[in-house]
Design an enzyme around this catalytic site. Sequence first.
Site, PDB file in Angstrom:
ATOM      1  N   ASP A 183     -25.515  58.502 -14.588  1.00  0.00           N
ATOM      2  CA  ASP A 183     -26.172  57.971 -15.784  1.00  0.00           C
ATOM      3  C   ASP A 183     -25.595  58.567 -17.065  1.00  0.00           C
ATOM      4  OD1 ASP A 183     -27.952  56.240 -14.507  1.00  0.00           O
ATOM      5  OD2 ASP A 183     -29.481  57.791 -14.261  1.00  0.00           O
ATOM      6  N   LYS A 185     -35.494  59.907  -8.121  1.00  0.00           N
ATOM      7  CA  LYS A 185     -34.300  60.623  -8.567  1.00  0.00           C
ATOM      8  C   LYS A 185     -34.408  62.141  -8.431  1.00  0.00           C
ATOM      9  CE  LYS A 185     -32.399  57.214 -11.773  1.00  0.00           C
ATOM     10  NZ  LYS A 185     -31.888  56.981 -13.141  1.00  0.00           N
TER      11      LYS A 185
END
Length: 299
Positions: A117, A81
């Site tokens: 997220d 990420k």
Amino acid sequence: MPTAFLPTPKRRLLTGLIGSGIQKSLSPALHEGEGDAHGLRCQYRLMDLHELAMTPEDLPTLLEAAQLAGFNGVNITHPCKQRVIEYLDALSPEAQALGAVNTVVFESGKRTGHNTDGWGFAQGFRHGLPTADLTHAVQLGAGGAGAAVAHAALNLGMQRLSLFDQDHDRAQALAQRLQGQFPDQQIDAGHHLETTMQSASGLIHATPTGMAAHPGLPLPAEWLRPDHWVAEVVYVPLETELLRAARAQGCATVHGGFMAVYQAARAFELFSGCAPDLGRMLAHFEQLIAAPQTESTHA
């Protein structure tokens, strides 16, 4: 849903997930199921670093291969990420603020990184804990998911956020970064969890504890009070030991399934340009989770 960066709606959709140990991910079923409902020919492929004998160093190769193959974009999960950012052309405001990307959209030869997220956590929190006291929350976990969740909690209006992590330096670094972004709110890296819980109105759990591979509670159940609320990020099992203990104490709770579905829904929208049906995706998720296929807090 936010509309910035949305591509033109498509009739075919080729996407996937890059990460390690992702063979049991629910993302293929969620994305392909929602694609079917929109009349899309949707294919969602897993690019598992472990299975491919690759490392994050191979990200340039995987991204280029996906672009050349005509992918609309890819999801990104652990351990890529942060690493993926250096191979992108642009970042959304959310990804820029978090320093992490979980969704890359390919369009017009460019790679744009997003992070869904935080949005997923915020939507789930609003759904499950609409009247939560936002005076002071303790958050356990300051890793990639924890950073997104903390950012979302502060955007929701959390007045004080106390971060705890096994790596105190990591919690301290996240607290300092968030304090710069939210100067009117109080963010600190805690030292004494039991004492801090006594003054907190709620608990956010963003560590792997409670998954099948990491059973148990992240803190003693007796530290919870009936007036605490508890927000969980782990979604398999859907009812973790923490949630069971919290409910036994009379706490209001929200499970991690909402975040899992909502972050996927936002990613689907970014890939396809189509607005997903959140209720339909939640119902599909509940069907899938009835026969557990994954042990992840990730995509």
